[in-house]
Design an enzyme around this catalytic site. Structure first.
Site, short mmCIF file in Angstrom:
data_model
loop_
_atom_site.label_atom_id
_atom_site.label_comp_id
_atom_site.label_asym_id
_atom_site.label_seq_id
_atom_site.Cartn_x
_atom_site.Cartn_y
_atom_site.Cartn_z
N CYS A 12 8.35 -6.07 9.95
CA CYS A 12 7.73 -4.93 10.67
C CYS A 12 6.42 -5.30 11.34
O CYS A 12 5.90 -4.54 12.14
CB CYS A 12 7.53 -3.78 9.71
SG CYS A 12 9.02 -3.46 8.77
N HIS B 95 2.87 1.04 12.40
CA HIS B 95 4.30 0.85 12.16
C HIS B 95 4.88 2.15 11.60
O HIS B 95 4.32 2.75 10.67
CB HIS B 95 4.49 -0.31 11.18
CG HIS B 95 5.88 -0.42 10.66
ND1 HIS B 95 6.98 -0.36 11.47
CD2 HIS B 95 6.35 -0.56 9.38
CE1 HIS B 95 8.07 -0.47 10.73
NE2 HIS B 95 7.72 -0.59 9.46
N ASN C 80 12.64 3.93 10.45
CA ASN C 80 11.89 2.68 10.46
C ASN C 80 12.74 1.62 11.16
O ASN C 80 13.76 1.18 10.62
CB ASN C 80 11.60 2.28 9.00
CG ASN C 80 10.89 0.95 8.89
OD1 ASN C 80 10.77 0.21 9.86
ND2 ASN C 80 10.43 0.64 7.69
#
Ligand code: ACO
Length: 325
Positions: free
Chosen positions: A114, A252, A282
């Site tokens: 990420c 993020h 996500n």
């Protein structure tokens, strides 16, 4: 001295929208739990054969080129950040290079989960500063759905698929102001995927490959809420930046509760944080550029805006960057 500036953005997410209710039909979960724990309502999953990671990355790349002042042949460097490549080899970046006709580009992947997009921007910036390249495309692309265990309700509800990126160009003006990046491999087992144990004609190991993402959610939560504020504080200090001068923050998009804690610890109001995890879940390395592209399309980023991008994730890795647009 050469500087780098983001001059175009682009994104592509698969059309198929999977709602929390869709997931609750196949795993023991519900919309209320997912929304209250993560802020996620929908995610997009690749369902067609031609929607693997390189396909969606190439679509994002084509959009970036269309919105830029360069042709595919003028891309000098093409970096794809991903942890869900089509193959171990060739790299996703090489596949994208062929799909978009960027025949003069150096192309390679990086894996920093990420934080991957921030790591990619950092590498791109250094190539530009060194004077070796002028035009770099950095893309974050993931088809994480192929790594999800749909019997594990602790992970399968959190992730989604998507791709997005930017064109970073040599510029007279300093776009990337400062960065703060790091890794802590000692805690890497808190989030793993694509486990491929030793197995060959001569080995005695009987380990089975297990592709699924496995996560200690609480450990990642604690890491993110501790490490991101620390990393941003250090970035502000070394770049002598007053936090009040930051116009927007893209963290993020893993979990809205994590972002709220980051906002509180940094004393940067939530209104400055852009959130869109409710629509995409996500998407790992794609999450920051998807949000950036969305803000650009909505006209939320003006000339000279100061943005803070901050990523955190598997590895463990983290990276924060101050960017003047
Ligand atoms: N639906 C319903 N119940 C669930 C679900 C679900 N999808 N998942 C877990 N539960 C249950 C658990 O079984 C547990 O039940 P129990 O108390 O009866 O045992 C209960 O809910 C609480 O579970 P916790 O795991 O303690 O829930 P928590 O509040 O910690 O939230 C979450 C879990 C959302 C995963 C949280 O820990 C989190 O967000 N962590 C960070 C995850 C993250 O950001 N990961 C990505 C970053 S890295 C990267 O992006 C690659």
């Amino acid at each position: 001295m050469y500087f780098s500036k983001i001059t175009a953005t682009g994104a592509y997410v698969p059309e198929s929208v999977i709602t929390n209710d869709d997931l609750s039909k196949i795993v023991d979960t519900n919309d209320e739990w997912i929304v209250s724990r993560s802020g996620i309502r929908n995610r997009h999953f690749a369902v067609a054969e031609d929607e693997n990671t390189s396909d969606i990355a190439a679509k994002a790349c084509k959009m970036i080129i269309e919105r830029s002042n360069i042709s595919p042949e003028e891309i000098d460097l093409l970096i794809v950040a991903t942890v869900s490549a089509d193959y171990s080899t060739p790299s996703t970046a090489c596949l994208v290079q062929a799909k978009v006709g960027a025949k003069n580009a150096i192309a390679f992947d990086i894996g920093a989960a990420c934080s991957g997009f921030i790591f990619g921007l950092s590498i791109a910036n250094k190539y530009i500063q060194a004077g070796t390249v002028k035009n770099v495309v950095v893309i974050g692309a993931e088809v994480l759905s192929k790594y999800l265990d749909f019997t594990d309700r602790g992970t399968c509800v959190l992730f989604g698929d998507g791709a997005a990126g930017v064109l970073l160009q040599r510029s007279q003006k300093r776009g990337i102001i400062a960065e703060e990046i790091g890794s802590d491999g000692s805690k890497g087992h808190a989030l793993t995927g694509g486990d491929t144990p030793v197995k060959n004609a001569f080995s005695k190991c009987d380990g089975k490959a297990n592709r699924s993402l496995k996560m200690d959610g609480r450990a990642i939560f604690d890491f993110a809420t501790r490490q991101v504020p620390k990393s941003v504080e250090s970035l502000l200090k070394k770049s002598e930046t007053d936090r009040d001068t930051i116009d927007f923050v893209i963290a993020h998009q893993a979990n809205s509760r994590i972002v709220q804690i980051i906002s509180k610890k940094l004393k940067i109001p939530m209104e400055k944080f852009y959130l869109n995890m409710y629509e995409y879940g996500n998407t790992s390395s794609a999450s920051i550029p998807i949000a950036l592209n969305e803000m650009m399309e909505k006209g939320l980023i003006k000339e000279d805006s100061l943005g803070l991008l901050t990523g955190f994730g598997a590895g463990l890795t983290w990276g924060s960057m101050l960017i003047r647009f």
